[in-house]
Design an enzyme around this catalytic site. Structure first.
Site, PDB file in Angstrom:
ATOM      1  N   GLU A  97       4.280 -18.912   6.322  1.00 25.36           N
ATOM      2  CA  GLU A  97       3.575 -19.809   5.403  1.00 25.36           C
ATOM      3  C   GLU A  97       4.634 -20.662   4.697  1.00 25.36           C
ATOM      4  O   GLU A  97       5.598 -20.109   4.151  1.00 25.36           O
ATOM      5  CB  GLU A  97       2.779 -19.006   4.371  1.00 25.36           C
ATOM      6  CG  GLU A  97       2.009 -19.896   3.412  1.00 25.36           C
ATOM      7  CD  GLU A  97       1.270 -19.105   2.341  1.00 25.36           C
ATOM      8  OE1 GLU A  97       0.495 -19.722   1.589  1.00 25.36           O
ATOM      9  OE2 GLU A  97       1.487 -17.885   2.239  1.00 25.36           O
ATOM     10  N   ARG A 118       7.658  -2.710   9.245  1.00 20.86           N
ATOM     11  CA  ARG A 118       8.077  -3.667   8.230  1.00 20.86           C
ATOM     12  C   ARG A 118       9.488  -3.318   7.765  1.00 20.86           C
ATOM     13  O   ARG A 118       9.867  -2.154   7.685  1.00 20.86           O
ATOM     14  CB  ARG A 118       7.117  -3.619   7.046  1.00 20.86           C
ATOM     15  CG  ARG A 118       7.557  -4.478   5.860  1.00 20.86           C
ATOM     16  CD  ARG A 118       6.519  -4.490   4.769  1.00 20.86           C
ATOM     17  NE  ARG A 118       7.014  -5.158   3.585  1.00 20.86           N
ATOM     18  CZ  ARG A 118       6.243  -5.592   2.596  1.00 20.86           C
ATOM     19  NH1 ARG A 118       4.942  -5.421   2.668  1.00 20.86           N
ATOM     20  NH2 ARG A 118       6.757  -6.183   1.545  1.00 20.86           N
ATOM     21  N   LYS A 177       7.950 -13.043  -1.413  1.00 24.86           N
ATOM     22  CA  LYS A 177       8.048 -14.428  -1.894  1.00 24.86           C
ATOM     23  C   LYS A 177       7.302 -14.598  -3.214  1.00 24.86           C
ATOM     24  O   LYS A 177       7.747 -15.353  -4.087  1.00 24.86           O
ATOM     25  CB  LYS A 177       7.474 -15.381  -0.846  1.00 24.86           C
ATOM     26  CG  LYS A 177       8.362 -15.598   0.356  1.00 24.86           C
ATOM     27  CD  LYS A 177       7.857 -16.734   1.214  1.00 24.86           C
ATOM     28  CE  LYS A 177       6.496 -16.450   1.787  1.00 24.86           C
ATOM     29  NZ  LYS A 177       6.032 -17.519   2.688  1.00 24.86           N
TER      30      LYS A 177
END
Length: 467
Positions: A217, A437, A447
């Site tokens: 993103e 992860r 973020k």
């Protein structure tokens, strides 16, 4: 101060010797050809005392070395003891398969057995398995992937590797196959190289037809977690002579900027990652809105004006919204209001009609579209309704020809949702491949959290080296 280790010449105690080196202790080896292969090792201390047995010696060496091998507190020390007791279970024999299977499930989401770094627990179990030819049979093919990965991790330590090489084992880990991905069926495994690799392959992968995607993103800069995702996607695309798509998931105009897109592309170049195609989720906004209309007409989506907090409460307890039973015509009318961003439309969102009683809460009618009046950095004010990630990703993956979607294990509960969305949309199925992860201790990678530091003025900018 030196110690002496006496053991059978036909069976070196790899865990004991490796632990001694990791602990910084000098161990003199005394292989004895007169001792039977299964004879326990004996550690002679400088004062003449002797300790017998692998687990007993490991407990002493880990404590004597004072290097953190025995855990950092009472809890981790006790957890180490549990694994040292487990040594008996990983002895060669009929029970080894079950013991390794348990170990594999335990390691599914872990890098080490205790805590976040190698301890004597890891070395103990590694040593027992590395010295067992039977392990190659137990892990043959695709069996026990987490054990294979963990064995490679432990064996990669320089001191551990040196012990394995010095005492007769040229490969400190069981043979691990590399992905050759040739021929039909994709992912045929071949022999491993001396550099080591993981026995990983993609389901139903075919040479030349695999398409992966890295979908950041554009709402912030890349961090090391993104690097892992990007590199994995590139690895499989190259391994199968396929394509890598870099897709900007730009479905939330409130947080996204062209600046971030430019930075992400520059960072990918630095990492040596070259996309075959660069796309945007916003390229599919018009088809996605058409899909929304189709889903409403087919009864798979409805418009809900329930306040956000109440909606969350209803999803938690599995209570259906009063809007769920509205007619198709009523939903289409509100859908039009959303698209036109009227006062009523701005109060609404579009929700998938899944299963509000499902134990998997990701399937309890998640939001598919929501209104946002912030101008989009690419489409401006053309659209007032934007798809959520849960709606856009399955659709765009299918439309762009993605064959395998790589997702971290944190999305495991959403896999069923991804598959359901593709089914009701009537689009091509995309395989999901999970990987762990990347987590770090004593730092922040999110973020959203890093943005808070910037917004609060606690750091000068995103360029702060601590980021």
């Amino acid at each position: 101060m030196s110690y002496a280790v006496r053991y059978s010449a036909s069976s070196a105690p790899l865990a004991v010797l490796a632990t001694g080196r990791l602990a910084g202790l000098e161990l003199k080896t005394q292989p004895d050809s007169n001792l039977p292969k299964d004879a326990p090792p004996v550690l002679s201390l400088p004062d003449g005392c002797e300790l017998t047995g692998t687990s007993t010696i490991l407990r002493y060496l880990a404590r004597a070395g004072a290097t953190g091998l025995y855990g950092s507190d009472a809890l981790t020390a006790t957890q180490v003891d549990q694994w040292l007791d487990y040594l008996l279970c990983v002895a060669p024999g009929s029970g080894l398969g079950a013991a390794v299977q348990y170990l594999d499930s335990f390691l599914a989401l872990r890098t080490t057995l205790v805590g976040s770094s190698i301890s004597v627990a890891d070395i103990a179990i590694w040593g027992a398995l590395a010295g067992t030819p039977q392990l190659a049979v137990v892990t043959k093919g695709d069996k026990m992937p987490h054990v294979v990965r963990w064995m490679a991790f432990c064996g990669a330590d320089q001191m551990v590797q040196a012990v394995a090489l010095e005492f007769g084992r040229k490969k400190p880990t069981p043979p691990v196959k590399a992905v050759e991905a040739e021929g039909k069926g994709g992912g045929k495994s071949g022999t491993g190289s001396s550099t080591g690799s993981f026995n990983i392959k993609l389901q139903d992968a075919k040479m030349g037809e695999v398409v992966t995607r890295f979908p950041p993103e554009p709402s912030g800069y890349l961090h090391i977690g993104h690097a892992k995702a990007a590199l994995l996607n590139q690895y499989f695309a190259h391994q199968y002579k396929g394509k890598l798509i870099v897709r900007f998931d730009d479905t939330n105009p409130s947080k996204e900027k062209c600046e971030f897109e430019e930075s992400i592309l520059a960072d990918l170049h630095t990492l040596g990652i070259q996309a075959d195609i660069v796309t945007h989720s916003s390229d599919q906004f018009a088809p996605l809105l058409e899909m929304g209309t189709k889903l409403i007409k087919e009864g798979h989506m409805y418009i809900d004006d329930t306040p956000m907090e109440k909606m969350r409460e209803e999803r938690m307890v599995g209570t259906e919204s009063v809007a769920r039973s509205a007619s198709v015509d009523a939903n289409l009318a509100l859908w039009k209001e959303m698209i036109e961003a009227t006062a009523k439309g701005l109060e609404c969102c579009a929700r998938f009609k899944f299963d509000m009683q499902n134990k998997n809460k990701a399937l309890r009618d998640p939001v598919a579209f929501r209104c946002n009046l912030t101008p989009h950095h690419r489409t401006g004010t053309t659209y007032k309704v934007y798809p959520t990630y849960d709606c856009a990703c399955p659709f765009v993956d299918a439309v762009e020809g993605v064959t395998h979607a790589l997702r971290t294990s944190e999305y495991a509960d959403r896999d069923a949702q991804f598959q359901w969305v593709q089914k009701v949309m009537g689009v091509r199925k995309v395989h999901i491949w999970e990987y762990s992860r990347l987590n770090f201790v004593y730092t922040v990678l999110s973020k959203r959290k890093l943005q808070w530091f910037v917004d609060q003025g606690l750091v000068e900018s995103w360029k702060d080296p601590r980021f």
